[in-house]
Write a protein that holds these residues in place. Structure first.
Motif, PDB file in Angstrom:
ATOM      1  N   GLN A   1     -16.223  -0.631   5.217  1.00 47.33           N
ATOM      2  CA  GLN A   1     -16.573   0.257   3.953  1.00 47.33           C
ATOM      3  C   GLN A   1     -15.751   1.626   3.913  1.00 47.33           C
ATOM      4  O   GLN A   1     -15.313   2.316   4.980  1.00 47.33           O
ATOM      5  CB  GLN A   1     -18.016   0.586   4.035  1.00 47.33           C
ATOM      6  CG  GLN A   1     -19.011  -0.652   3.873  1.00 47.33           C
ATOM      7  CD  GLN A   1     -20.446  -0.364   3.737  1.00 47.33           C
ATOM      8  OE1 GLN A   1     -20.728   0.289   2.812  1.00 47.33           O
ATOM      9  NE2 GLN A   1     -21.107  -0.357   4.667  1.00 47.33           N
TER      10      GLN A   1
ATOM     11  N   VAL B   1     -14.908  -3.018   1.409  1.00 51.61           N
ATOM     12  CA  VAL B   1     -15.831  -2.465   0.290  1.00 51.61           C
ATOM     13  C   VAL B   1     -15.392  -0.886  -0.133  1.00 51.61           C
ATOM     14  O   VAL B   1     -15.742  -0.271   0.854  1.00 51.61           O
ATOM     15  CB  VAL B   1     -17.280  -2.588   0.374  1.00 51.61           C
ATOM     16  CG1 VAL B   1     -18.083  -2.197  -0.763  1.00 51.61           C
ATOM     17  CG2 VAL B   1     -17.575  -4.197   0.580  1.00 51.61           C
TER      18      VAL B   1
ATOM     19  N   GLN C   1      -9.164  -0.431  -4.778  1.00 50.88           N
ATOM     20  CA  GLN C   1     -10.147  -1.485  -4.794  1.00 50.88           C
ATOM     21  C   GLN C   1      -9.198  -2.661  -5.254  1.00 50.88           C
ATOM     22  O   GLN C   1      -9.373  -3.861  -4.623  1.00 50.88           O
ATOM     23  CB  GLN C   1     -11.067  -1.413  -5.885  1.00 50.88           C
ATOM     24  CG  GLN C   1     -12.086  -0.119  -5.313  1.00 50.88           C
ATOM     25  CD  GLN C   1     -13.254   0.377  -6.421  1.00 50.88           C
ATOM     26  OE1 GLN C   1     -12.722   0.474  -7.664  1.00 50.88           O
ATOM     27  NE2 GLN C   1     -14.261   0.494  -6.104  1.00 50.88           N
ATOM     28  N   ALA C   2      -8.396  -2.619  -6.161  1.00 50.66           N
ATOM     29  CA  ALA C   2      -7.617  -3.869  -6.484  1.00 50.66           C
ATOM     30  C   ALA C   2      -6.762  -4.332  -5.508  1.00 50.66           C
ATOM     31  O   ALA C   2      -6.481  -5.540  -5.304  1.00 50.66           O
ATOM     32  CB  ALA C   2      -6.731  -3.440  -7.970  1.00 50.66           C
TER      33      ALA C   2
ATOM     34  N   ALA D   1      -9.566   3.316  -7.850  1.00 50.46           N
ATOM     35  CA  ALA D   1      -9.354   1.868  -8.468  1.00 50.46           C
ATOM     36  C   ALA D   1      -8.323   1.294  -8.139  1.00 50.46           C
ATOM     37  O   ALA D   1      -8.548   0.049  -7.756  1.00 50.46           O
ATOM     38  CB  ALA D   1      -9.572   2.413  -9.944  1.00 50.46           C
TER      39      ALA D   1
ATOM     40  N   TRP E   1      -7.406  -4.187  -2.214  1.00 53.62           N
ATOM     41  CA  TRP E   1      -8.114  -4.755  -1.161  1.00 53.62           C
ATOM     42  C   TRP E   1      -9.007  -5.796  -1.610  1.00 53.62           C
ATOM     43  O   TRP E   1      -9.748  -6.229  -0.972  1.00 53.62           O
ATOM     44  CB  TRP E   1      -8.614  -3.748  -0.189  1.00 53.62           C
ATOM     45  CG  TRP E   1      -7.498  -2.817   0.380  1.00 53.62           C
ATOM     46  CD1 TRP E   1      -7.477  -1.537  -0.063  1.00 53.62           C
ATOM     47  CD2 TRP E   1      -6.800  -2.879   1.467  1.00 53.62           C
ATOM     48  NE1 TRP E   1      -6.492  -0.791   0.706  1.00 53.62           N
ATOM     49  CE2 TRP E   1      -5.973  -1.621   1.686  1.00 53.62           C
ATOM     50  CE3 TRP E   1      -6.299  -4.259   2.202  1.00 53.62           C
ATOM     51  CZ2 TRP E   1      -4.968  -1.688   2.671  1.00 53.62           C
ATOM     52  CZ3 TRP E   1      -5.420  -4.066   3.311  1.00 53.62           C
ATOM     53  CH2 TRP E   1      -4.789  -2.705   3.281  1.00 53.62           C
ATOM     54  N   GLN E   2      -9.030  -6.030  -2.759  1.00 56.72           N
ATOM     55  CA  GLN E   2      -9.935  -7.081  -3.315  1.00 56.72           C
ATOM     56  C   GLN E   2     -10.252  -8.411  -2.640  1.00 56.72           C
ATOM     57  O   GLN E   2     -11.047  -9.040  -2.665  1.00 56.72           O
ATOM     58  CB  GLN E   2      -9.847  -7.315  -4.855  1.00 56.72           C
ATOM     59  CG  GLN E   2      -8.543  -8.171  -5.306  1.00 56.72           C
ATOM     60  CD  GLN E   2      -8.123  -8.284  -6.811  1.00 56.72           C
ATOM     61  OE1 GLN E   2      -9.181  -7.814  -7.432  1.00 56.72           O
ATOM     62  NE2 GLN E   2      -7.118  -8.507  -6.987  1.00 56.72           N
ATOM     63  N   ASP E   3      -9.189  -8.882  -2.077  1.00 60.95           N
ATOM     64  CA  ASP E   3      -9.233 -10.132  -1.334  1.00 60.95           C
ATOM     65  C   ASP E   3      -9.721  -9.961   0.316  1.00 60.95           C
ATOM     66  O   ASP E   3      -9.412 -10.904   0.966  1.00 60.95           O
ATOM     67  CB  ASP E   3      -7.808 -11.097  -1.674  1.00 60.95           C
ATOM     68  CG  ASP E   3      -7.491 -11.505  -2.767  1.00 60.95           C
ATOM     69  OD1 ASP E   3      -8.847 -11.621  -3.758  1.00 60.95           O
ATOM     70  OD2 ASP E   3      -6.646 -11.377  -3.464  1.00 60.95           O
ATOM     71  N   THR E   4     -10.026  -8.599   0.553  1.00 60.73           N
ATOM     72  CA  THR E   4     -10.496  -8.549   2.083  1.00 60.73           C
ATOM     73  C   THR E   4     -11.734  -8.083   2.000  1.00 60.73           C
ATOM     74  O   THR E   4     -12.455  -7.919   1.104  1.00 60.73           O
ATOM     75  CB  THR E   4      -9.428  -7.389   2.453  1.00 60.73           C
ATOM     76  OG1 THR E   4     -10.032  -6.066   1.961  1.00 60.73           O
ATOM     77  CG2 THR E   4      -7.946  -7.529   2.150  1.00 60.73           C
TER      78      THR E   4
ATOM     79  N   ARG F   1       0.649  -1.298   0.008  1.00 57.93           N
ATOM     80  CA  ARG F   1       0.130   0.048   0.108  1.00 57.93           C
ATOM     81  C   ARG F   1       0.827   1.334   0.086  1.00 57.93           C
ATOM     82  O   ARG F   1       0.608   2.435  -0.873  1.00 57.93           O
ATOM     83  CB  ARG F   1      -0.787   0.034   1.237  1.00 57.93           C
ATOM     84  CG  ARG F   1      -1.872   1.181   1.233  1.00 57.93           C
ATOM     85  CD  ARG F   1      -2.632   1.234   2.635  1.00 57.93           C
ATOM     86  NE  ARG F   1      -1.569   2.104   3.334  1.00 57.93           N
ATOM     87  CZ  ARG F   1      -1.202   3.224   3.398  1.00 57.93           C
ATOM     88  NH1 ARG F   1      -1.910   4.209   2.438  1.00 57.93           N
ATOM     89  NH2 ARG F   1      -0.516   3.618   4.503  1.00 57.93           N
TER      90      ARG F   1
END
Length: 527
Positions: A88, A110, A101-102, A98, A104-107, A13
């Protein structure tokens, strides 16, 4: 998830944050108020927030200005994974949204790629809202934007935000419906709201609509954001009406867990105190004095020349150019060239300091100057040449003639306008000026009101007593009336100094005490 995975994702990150920040200009990020929260600070805030929640209560996390997710990452570092029920966030800028989102997509996080200020609550409210909202100044918001934000914020929290407020004030009000009952929220925001007029409505929200738990101000000499020169505070609230006899914790310096200073202040006291920046350093609330410095002095900023290098010279420069000394008046240099807090004068009224300067100060029309002082006329001509001519600058072109100066005679007391807090020192200097030298706008100038000037003419010790009183003011009391910026830079505006209580000054001046009746303030009601 094991600790090594959490740390690895945080490293990703941080690398992403640096890459995305590098893809924008500093001006663009400033306009949108995009200043990422450092990892250590984010974790400190999340750890404190979890301590405020009931033990083992499932966490419903919400960040309305999530960026790349520094606070969510901190949550995962300080709370067990199984305790995080939901998470959230909102991010209006796709440049950050964007990629986040990519990331944290596996966490469970939202991220809504949309404008939070237009969002509505879906599902349960959050019991842990942590946010570093966009630091967008009001002048970056259009009139229609402000009007819409004001209406939506008032609908959301019952308070109409002042139109001079930054976007972070609207974020706080708009987030109110997103909080669960008894939910905890932390707002990492500039501390300026505590002492400026536009912050009054935000403070009303904090005192009336929720329970204000704590305001922690970080030492302004330790700037929390490398790319934002602001003094930071963390405001902690609980979404429940304030109880009777409620007290708020004000802390300063150090960390949230171990502040350098801490003090409880009654909410009833805060409701009548315009300068929350006084706490926790000040021992007592400022008294609503019957008399303030503004009742005794006209306090003005020093003069603005429009171009110091053109209008201010030393004696050697004046003589070298053959200019008439009678068209100049003495002017004080910057405070670093004034070693003592008392300026003595020679027989001609010139300050007895090493760096003697003079200000071009004449209102003679140019045609008369051409006849009487041809060398000065030739010099003024140089100020009208070139693309960046001095005469075309805003201040100069608004004056007639363009080289005329503001009416700022020498003041018996001057005060440095800006300064830094240093160990054993004072951020502002009050200087007794016994010379005929005026001062530029790096100083505040204190001109005694006519009745005080008349008394001082009869008894010169009066002005010295006033100067001594000013220098005896506790620095923390004075700082509480001014403003602070990142890096420990303090600023004192004329209106802020005017409001400082002066009852103690009157008490030590018995020779003018009877003149209080002429002020009509003996029975002034408490404001």
């Amino acid at each position: 998830m094991i600790a090594t995975d959490i740390e690895a994702l945080e490293e990703q990150r941080l690398a992403l944050q640096a890459q995305l920040d590098g893809g924008k200009t500093a001006e663009d990020r400033n306009r949108m108020g995009q200043f990422a929260t450092p990892t250590a600070l984010a974790r400190e805030i999340l750890a404190h927030g979890i301590r405020l929640l009931p033990e083992d209560q499932p966490i419903r996390f919400f960040d309305p200005g999530i960026g790349t997710g520094s606070f969510y990452s901190a949550l995962r570092a300080v709370a067990p994974e199984e305790r995080i029920e939901s998470a959230q966030g909102f991010e209006i800028d796709p440049h950050y949204g964007a990629p986040a989102q990519a990331l944290w997509q596996d966490t469970p996080l939202v991220i809504h790629a949309e404008d939070f200020t237009r969002a509505t609550l879906e599902g349960q409210g959050a019991n842990l809202l942590i946010c570093n909202p966009p630091y967008v100044r009001h002048h970056h918001l259009s009139g229609p934007q402000k009007a819409a934000l004001q209406q939506r914020t008032e609908d959301a929290c019952g308070v109409k935000i002042n139109g001079l407020s930054g976007l972070y004030c609207y974020f706080m009000g708009l987030s109110h419906p997103f909080m669960a009952e008894d939910g905890i929220a932390a707002w990492l925001i500039p501390s300026e709201f505590m002492g400026v007029n536009y912050g009054r409505m935000l403070k009303r929200y904090l005192l009336e609509k929720v329970t204000l738990l704590q305001i922690h101000r970080y030492d302004p000499q330790n700037v929390q954001f490398d790319d934002a020169l602001v003094s930071s505070a963390v405001v902690w609230i609980k979404n429940t009406p304030p109880p009777a006899d409620h007290a708020v914790t004000f802390s300063y310096g150090g960390t949230l867990a171990k502040p350098a200073l801490s003090r409880e202040v009654a909410a009833t006291e805060l409701a009548h105190e315009p300068k929350w920046t006084r706490y926790p350093q000040a021992d007592n609330a400022s008294q609503r004095a019957g008399i303030s410095l503004g009742d005794l002095f006209d306090i003005k900023r020093g003069l603005a020349t429009g171009n110091n290098s053109f209008f201010i010279m030393d004696r050697a420069q004046i003589e070298e150019r053959g200019l008439p000394m009678e068209c100049f008046t003495p002017v004080l240099p910057g405070s670093r060239y004034i070693p003592e807090d008392e300026i003595e004068a020679d027989a001609d009224g010139l300050p007895l300091i090493d760096k003697q300067l003079f200000l071009l100060d004449t209102r003679l029309p140019e045609d008369e100057i051409a006849k009487v002082y041809p060398a000065l006329a030739a010099y003024l001509t140089t100020g009208k040449k070139g693309e960046k001519a001095v005469a075309d600058r805003y201040l100069c072109r608004s004056r007639k003639p363009w080289y005329a100066q503001e009416n700022r005679p020498a003041a018996p007391i001057i005060c440095t306008y800006m300064g830094r807090s240093r160990a054993g020192g004072k951020p502002f200097r009050f200087i007794l000026n016994r010379s005929d030298a005026t001062a530029c706008n790096t100083y505040l100038m204190l001109y005694p009101k006519p009745f005080l000037a008349h008394a001082a003419d009869k008894n010169p010790t009066i002005m010295r007593a006033a100067w001594e009183f000013l220098n005896e003011i506790d620095p923390d009391e004075l700082l509480g009336h001014g403003r602070v910026y990142g890096g420990g830079l303090h600023k004192l505006e004329p209106k802020e100094l005017r409001g400082f209580p002066a009852e103690d000054l009157i008490a030590r001046l018995p020779t003018i005490k009877p003149l209080r009746k002429r002020l009509g303030l003996l029975d002034k009601a408490v404001a």
